[in-house]
Design an enzyme around this catalytic site. Structure first.
Site, mmCIF file in Angstrom:
data_model
loop_
_atom_site.group_PDB
_atom_site.id
_atom_site.type_symbol
_atom_site.label_atom_id
_atom_site.label_comp_id
_atom_site.label_asym_id
_atom_site.label_seq_id
_atom_site.Cartn_x
_atom_site.Cartn_y
_atom_site.Cartn_z
ATOM 1 N N LYS A 162 -21.154 -1.743 43.148
ATOM 2 C CA LYS A 162 -21.599 -1.883 41.948
ATOM 3 C C LYS A 162 -23.078 -2.346 41.993
ATOM 4 C CE LYS A 162 -22.589 -4.759 39.296
ATOM 5 N NZ LYS A 162 -23.851 -5.516 39.098
ATOM 6 N N THR B 148 -28.801 -6.320 44.979
ATOM 7 C CA THR B 148 -27.708 -6.963 43.809
ATOM 8 C C THR B 148 -26.740 -6.222 43.945
ATOM 9 O OG1 THR B 148 -29.354 -8.100 42.790
ATOM 10 C CG2 THR B 148 -27.191 -7.785 41.508
ATOM 11 N N GLU C 81 -32.087 0.598 37.122
ATOM 12 C CA GLU C 81 -32.288 0.643 35.696
ATOM 13 C C GLU C 81 -33.598 1.025 35.118
ATOM 14 O OE1 GLU C 81 -32.065 -3.797 35.476
ATOM 15 O OE2 GLU C 81 -29.870 -3.637 35.309
ATOM 16 N N THR D 237 -21.608 -3.129 35.742
ATOM 17 C CA THR D 237 -22.171 -4.047 34.602
ATOM 18 C C THR D 237 -23.293 -3.096 33.914
ATOM 19 O OG1 THR D 237 -23.441 -4.839 36.303
ATOM 20 C CG2 THR D 237 -21.782 -6.203 35.681
ATOM 21 N N SER E 71 -28.183 -9.565 25.435
ATOM 22 C CA SER E 71 -27.697 -9.414 24.132
ATOM 23 C C SER E 71 -26.934 -7.959 24.303
ATOM 24 C CB SER E 71 -28.645 -9.451 22.952
ATOM 25 O OG SER E 71 -29.545 -8.292 23.610
#
Length: 387
Positions: free
Chosen positions: A172, A183, A263, A150, A387
């Site tokens: 992932k 996660t 991230e 993702t 988004s």
């Protein structure tokens, strides 16, 4: 080298149109992994979050008998809090896989990842299953690993080989890394002969010291799944100790790959607590520091602020003397006996890897918890995620 390296497994990763990827509209987004036997032993662990996605609710029932013959995974939508319709989608995906492979749906683990509250289009998913089955091959592991990404910037894969048998894994995950399990979606395959009961014990021992020690941002997912399948195709039966050690190596490698892709992170931080009264104390202390936004922001700013470490330790129930704590950063003991130690100016926090060592002086147990810094990029990516 992938999850199809162990004998007895085929896999595929295909594009079915679930992802809203403007930069790569043909991105792979559905993966299928099939165990062709001759054995079908399996074990799984799932998120500890009480709010669980439909695929987790389904798969928790699938794994109860220790038999899993296929795993199907999609990215692009978590299928979490999508009501009875979402659960029916999970069920029908399992049924479609089962009809292709010639097995029962109750032997199919289903995994989804992506936005919560987003209904995955059922016809799109089912068409993806059809395409994935048609594409199954012994070389499909790499495509499968890419299809489950993702916000990941790279796929996560590992293979560990032993004398006559091997373990392969894919994962992932790049955000919401917090126990349990961090996660992630993880599929692990092995051609060793390992009964389901032994697989379960080995998996829980391995995740306890790997995935469960990742704490990137303190946010726990609703979809976490780790499934290991054993085909027995090698005919080799390793000892429980040998298999657990190899599985731990696989889980640890994947965990560090998840951490490296966190991230927006600029630093990967290993927090090791030593001389604790118990291992639980060591983990609690390490986790308290890992979840301190003040500490993580300081590391982002290359500031060896050991006071923020002590402040975090003080929030725990661990056994220690608040007046006698030592803290080192990158090997420099900047805090001695809960006071100033060596000169913090000698510490270079510019490199990506940072170590923090905390000496509780209360026993002989230790543990390491891994986290990353809090950056502008992390805030930006998560503020714009939907988004």
């Amino acid at each position: 080298m992938s999850i199809t390296t162990p004998a007895g497994f085929v896999a595929a990763g295909v594009h079915c149109g679930l992802k809203n990827n403007k930069d790569n509209p043909a991105a792979l987004d559905l993966a299928l992994v099939v165990n062709q036997g001759p054995h079908f032993d399996s074990a799984s662990v799932f998120t500890a979050n009480r709010c669980k996605a439909n695929p987790v609710l389904w798969s928790e029932q699938v794994v109860k008998d220790g038999v899993v013959k296929a795993v199907v995974l999609n990215s692009g939508g978590a299928n979490c809090y999508t009501g009875s319709e979402g659960f029916q989608t999970t069920h029908e995906v399992a049924e479609r896989v089962a009809s292709h492979v010639g097995i029962g749906a109750i032997d199919v683990v289903v995994c989804s990842t992506g936005l919560i509250g987003l209904r995955n289009d059922r016809p799109t998913l089912l068409a993806g299953v059809d395409a994935a089955h048609a594409a199954l091959s012994a070389d499909g592991g790499d495509d499968a690993a890419h299809a489950i990404m993702t916000t990941d910037s790279v796929s996560k894969q590992v293979v560990v080989t032993r004398d006559g048998w091997s373990i392969g894994g894919m994962a992932k995950g790049a955000g919401m890394l917090a126990p349990q399990l961090a996660t992630m979606l993880v599929v692990i395959t092995t051609d060793a002969v390992v009964p389901a009961v032994e697989l379960d014990a080995a998996l829980r021992a391995s995740t306890r010291v790997s995935f469960d020690r990742l704490d990137s941002d303190g946010c726990m997912s609703t979809n976490d799944t780790v499934t290991v399948m054993a085909s027995g195709a090698s005919g080799v039966t390793p000892s429980a100790e040998e298999f657990t050690a190899a599985l731990t190596e696989v889980c640890s490698s994947l965990a560090m790959q998840l951490l490296a892709d966190a991230e927006g992170a600029d630093h990967e931080i290993a927090i090791t607590t030593v001389n604790a009264a118990t291992e639980d104390d060591a983990v609690e202390v390490g986790r308290s520091v890992a979840r301190s936004n003040l500490f993580k922001a300081a590391v982002f700013g290359n500031d060896p602020n050991w006071g923020r470490v002590l402040a975090s330790i003080g929030t725990t129930n661990a056994a220690f003397d608040p007046a006698d704590l030592d803290v080192a950063m990158n090997g420099v003991w900047v805090c001695r006996s809960s006071g100033p130690g060596e000169d913090p100016a000698t510490i270079d926090l510019k490199p990506r890897h940072v170590t923090v060592t905390i000496d509780l002086k209360s026993g002989d147990a230790e543990a390491t918890v891994w986290t990353n810094d809090l950056t502008h990029a992390y805030v930006h990516e998560n503020s714009a995620y939907s988004s």
